[in-house]
Design a protein around this motif. Structure first.
Motif, PDB file in Angstrom:
ATOM      1  N   GLY A   1     -26.677 -34.197 -11.276  1.00 35.89           N
ATOM      2  CA  GLY A   1     -25.559 -34.064 -12.201  1.00 35.89           C
ATOM      3  C   GLY A   1     -24.324 -34.803 -11.719  1.00 35.89           C
ATOM      4  N   PRO A   2     -23.264 -34.775 -12.539  1.00 32.40           N
ATOM      5  CA  PRO A   2     -22.028 -35.485 -12.180  1.00 32.40           C
ATOM      6  C   PRO A   2     -21.414 -35.028 -10.857  1.00 32.40           C
ATOM      7  CG  PRO A   2     -21.976 -34.784 -14.474  1.00 32.40           C
ATOM      8  CD  PRO A   2     -23.191 -34.152 -13.850  1.00 32.40           C
ATOM      9  N   LYS A   3     -21.661 -33.809 -10.430  1.00 33.74           N
ATOM     10  CA  LYS A   3     -21.091 -33.289  -9.185  1.00 33.74           C
ATOM     11  C   LYS A   3     -21.998 -33.535  -7.977  1.00 33.74           C
ATOM     12  CE  LYS A   3     -17.560 -31.217 -11.175  1.00 33.74           C
ATOM     13  NZ  LYS A   3     -16.259 -31.762 -11.133  1.00 33.74           N
ATOM     14  N   SER A   4     -23.143 -34.163  -8.172  1.00 32.83           N
ATOM     15  CA  SER A   4     -24.055 -34.437  -7.059  1.00 32.83           C
ATOM     16  C   SER A   4     -23.578 -35.646  -6.268  1.00 32.83           C
ATOM     17  CB  SER A   4     -25.471 -34.711  -7.589  1.00 32.83           C
ATOM     18  OG  SER A   4     -25.512 -35.965  -8.239  1.00 32.83           O
ATOM     19  N   SER A   5     -24.118 -35.819  -5.075  1.00 32.99           N
ATOM     20  CA  SER A   5     -23.760 -36.992  -4.281  1.00 32.99           C
ATOM     21  C   SER A   5     -24.186 -38.276  -4.977  1.00 32.99           C
ATOM     22  CB  SER A   5     -24.361 -36.898  -2.879  1.00 32.99           C
ATOM     23  OG  SER A   5     -25.748 -36.680  -2.933  1.00 32.99           O
ATOM     24  N   ALA A   6     -25.262 -38.242  -5.755  1.00 38.74           N
ATOM     25  CA  ALA A   6     -25.719 -39.435  -6.478  1.00 38.74           C
ATOM     26  C   ALA A   6     -24.772 -39.829  -7.609  1.00 38.74           C
ATOM     27  CB  ALA A   6     -27.118 -39.201  -7.047  1.00 38.74           C
ATOM     28  N   GLY A   7     -23.935 -38.904  -8.074  1.00 44.13           N
ATOM     29  CA  GLY A   7     -23.005 -39.187  -9.159  1.00 44.13           C
ATOM     30  C   GLY A   7     -21.621 -39.614  -8.718  1.00 44.13           C
ATOM     31  N   ARG A   8     -21.406 -39.705  -7.409  1.00 41.30           N
ATOM     32  CA  ARG A   8     -20.079 -40.075  -6.901  1.00 41.30           C
ATOM     33  C   ARG A   8     -19.768 -41.546  -7.166  1.00 41.30           C
ATOM     34  NH1 ARG A   8     -20.693 -37.244  -1.005  1.00 41.30           N
ATOM     35  NH2 ARG A   8     -20.861 -35.110  -1.774  1.00 41.30           N
ATOM     36  N   PRO A   9     -18.489 -41.853  -7.372  1.00 44.23           N
ATOM     37  CA  PRO A   9     -18.101 -43.255  -7.578  1.00 44.23           C
ATOM     38  C   PRO A   9     -18.440 -44.116  -6.357  1.00 44.23           C
ATOM     39  CG  PRO A   9     -16.306 -41.770  -8.193  1.00 44.23           C
ATOM     40  CD  PRO A   9     -17.352 -40.942  -7.503  1.00 44.23           C
ATOM     41  N   MET A  10     -18.733 -45.362  -6.616  1.00 49.66           N
ATOM     42  CA  MET A  10     -18.995 -46.340  -5.571  1.00 49.66           C
ATOM     43  C   MET A  10     -17.655 -46.827  -5.005  1.00 49.66           C
ATOM     44  SD  MET A  10     -22.285 -46.754  -5.286  1.00 49.66           S
ATOM     45  CE  MET A  10     -22.599 -45.034  -5.646  1.00 49.66           C
ATOM     46  N   PRO A  11     -17.669 -47.489  -3.864  1.00 50.80           N
ATOM     47  CA  PRO A  11     -16.415 -47.963  -3.267  1.00 50.80           C
ATOM     48  C   PRO A  11     -15.579 -48.852  -4.198  1.00 50.80           C
ATOM     49  CG  PRO A  11     -18.162 -48.081  -1.657  1.00 50.80           C
ATOM     50  CD  PRO A  11     -18.813 -47.721  -2.976  1.00 50.80           C
ATOM     51  N   ASP A  12     -16.237 -49.573  -5.112  1.00 48.98           N
ATOM     52  CA  ASP A  12     -15.483 -50.446  -6.021  1.00 48.98           C
ATOM     53  C   ASP A  12     -15.018 -49.719  -7.283  1.00 48.98           C
ATOM     54  OD1 ASP A  12     -18.270 -52.316  -7.544  1.00 48.98           O
ATOM     55  OD2 ASP A  12     -17.797 -50.188  -7.524  1.00 48.98           O
ATOM     56  N   GLY A  13     -15.269 -48.395  -7.372  1.00 45.15           N
ATOM     57  CA  GLY A  13     -14.822 -47.605  -8.510  1.00 45.15           C
ATOM     58  C   GLY A  13     -15.853 -47.403  -9.599  1.00 45.15           C
ATOM     59  N   ALA A  14     -16.973 -48.142  -9.563  1.00 46.42           N
ATOM     60  CA  ALA A  14     -18.020 -47.955 -10.573  1.00 46.42           C
ATOM     61  C   ALA A  14     -18.584 -46.540 -10.452  1.00 46.42           C
ATOM     62  CB  ALA A  14     -19.131 -48.982 -10.373  1.00 46.42           C
ATOM     63  N   VAL A  15     -18.817 -45.914 -11.602  1.00 47.66           N
ATOM     64  CA  VAL A  15     -19.312 -44.543 -11.622  1.00 47.66           C
ATOM     65  C   VAL A  15     -20.727 -44.529 -12.197  1.00 47.66           C
ATOM     66  CG1 VAL A  15     -18.932 -42.221 -12.536  1.00 47.66           C
ATOM     67  CG2 VAL A  15     -16.977 -43.646 -11.900  1.00 47.66           C
ATOM     68  N   PRO A  16     -21.702 -44.029 -11.429  1.00 47.26           N
ATOM     69  CA  PRO A  16     -23.060 -43.910 -11.963  1.00 47.26           C
ATOM     70  C   PRO A  16     -23.074 -42.990 -13.182  1.00 47.26           C
ATOM     71  CG  PRO A  16     -23.051 -43.600  -9.586  1.00 47.26           C
ATOM     72  CD  PRO A  16     -21.623 -43.594 -10.034  1.00 47.26           C
ATOM     73  N   THR A  17     -23.843 -43.357 -14.189  1.00 50.47           N
ATOM     74  CA  THR A  17     -23.933 -42.560 -15.410  1.00 50.47           C
ATOM     75  C   THR A  17     -25.389 -42.401 -15.816  1.00 50.47           C
ATOM     76  OG1 THR A  17     -23.704 -44.536 -16.779  1.00 50.47           O
ATOM     77  CG2 THR A  17     -21.680 -43.330 -16.274  1.00 50.47           C
ATOM     78  N   PRO A  18     -25.691 -41.359 -16.586  1.00 52.33           N
ATOM     79  CA  PRO A  18     -27.058 -41.202 -17.082  1.00 52.33           C
ATOM     80  C   PRO A  18     -27.496 -42.440 -17.862  1.00 52.33           C
ATOM     81  CG  PRO A  18     -25.812 -39.206 -17.452  1.00 52.33           C
ATOM     82  CD  PRO A  18     -24.831 -40.264 -16.990  1.00 52.33           C
ATOM     83  N   GLY A  19     -28.781 -42.757 -17.725  1.00 49.08           N
ATOM     84  CA  GLY A  19     -29.325 -43.905 -18.436  1.00 49.08           C
ATOM     85  C   GLY A  19     -29.159 -45.215 -17.689  1.00 49.08           C
TER      86      GLY A  19
END
Length: 135
Positions: free
Chosen positions: A56-74
């Protein structure tokens, strides 16, 4: 809840908007069973030798990358390779000149990092957290 040894499974991570909703969908409609539940951040469901990691959005996999990109579903889908010592593997691969998208992150299930292949596809290196044998 059962916990299956990570090396015994094919593992796929999906980013989801709502972990509980995703667990309900996969267990109700597609025959998965709960393998690990740390909702609302993360859960894992299993069917046969496939473990589907629901982040989910609160998981470590959902955290923003150093450049600010945010992982999203899909998007940001990747396969996962389980490693025994993530720090050693990362050091080895970095010394070979390979590119990582982020630094090692820790979450409820363990530690992870995203390696990029030459085309920009992700391979997640993952070191599971020690199993809690008291449950």
């Amino acid at each position: 809840m059962t916990t299956t040894a990570p090396a015994e499974l094919a593992r796929v991570r999906y980013l989801v908007d709502d972990v509980r909703e995703a667990v309900d969908f996969y267990t109700t409609h597609l025959g998965f069973t709960v393998d690990f539940d740390a909702a609302p951040a993360f859960a894992a469901v299993v069917r046969g030798r496939l473990q589907l990691l629901l982040a989910g959005p609160k998981s470590s996999a959902g955290r923003p990358m150093p450049d600010g990109a945010v992982p999203t579903p899909g998007s940001w889908n990747r396969f996962q390779l389980v490693v025994d010592d993530i720090a050693t593997e990362v050091a080895r691969l970095r010394s070979a000149g390979l590119t990582f998208r982020n630094d090692i992150l820790s979450g409820p299930g363990g530690q992870q990092i995203l390696l990029q292949d030459p085309a920009g596809n992700f391979v997640e290196l993952f070191q599971p957290a020690p199993l809690d044998r008291t449950r």
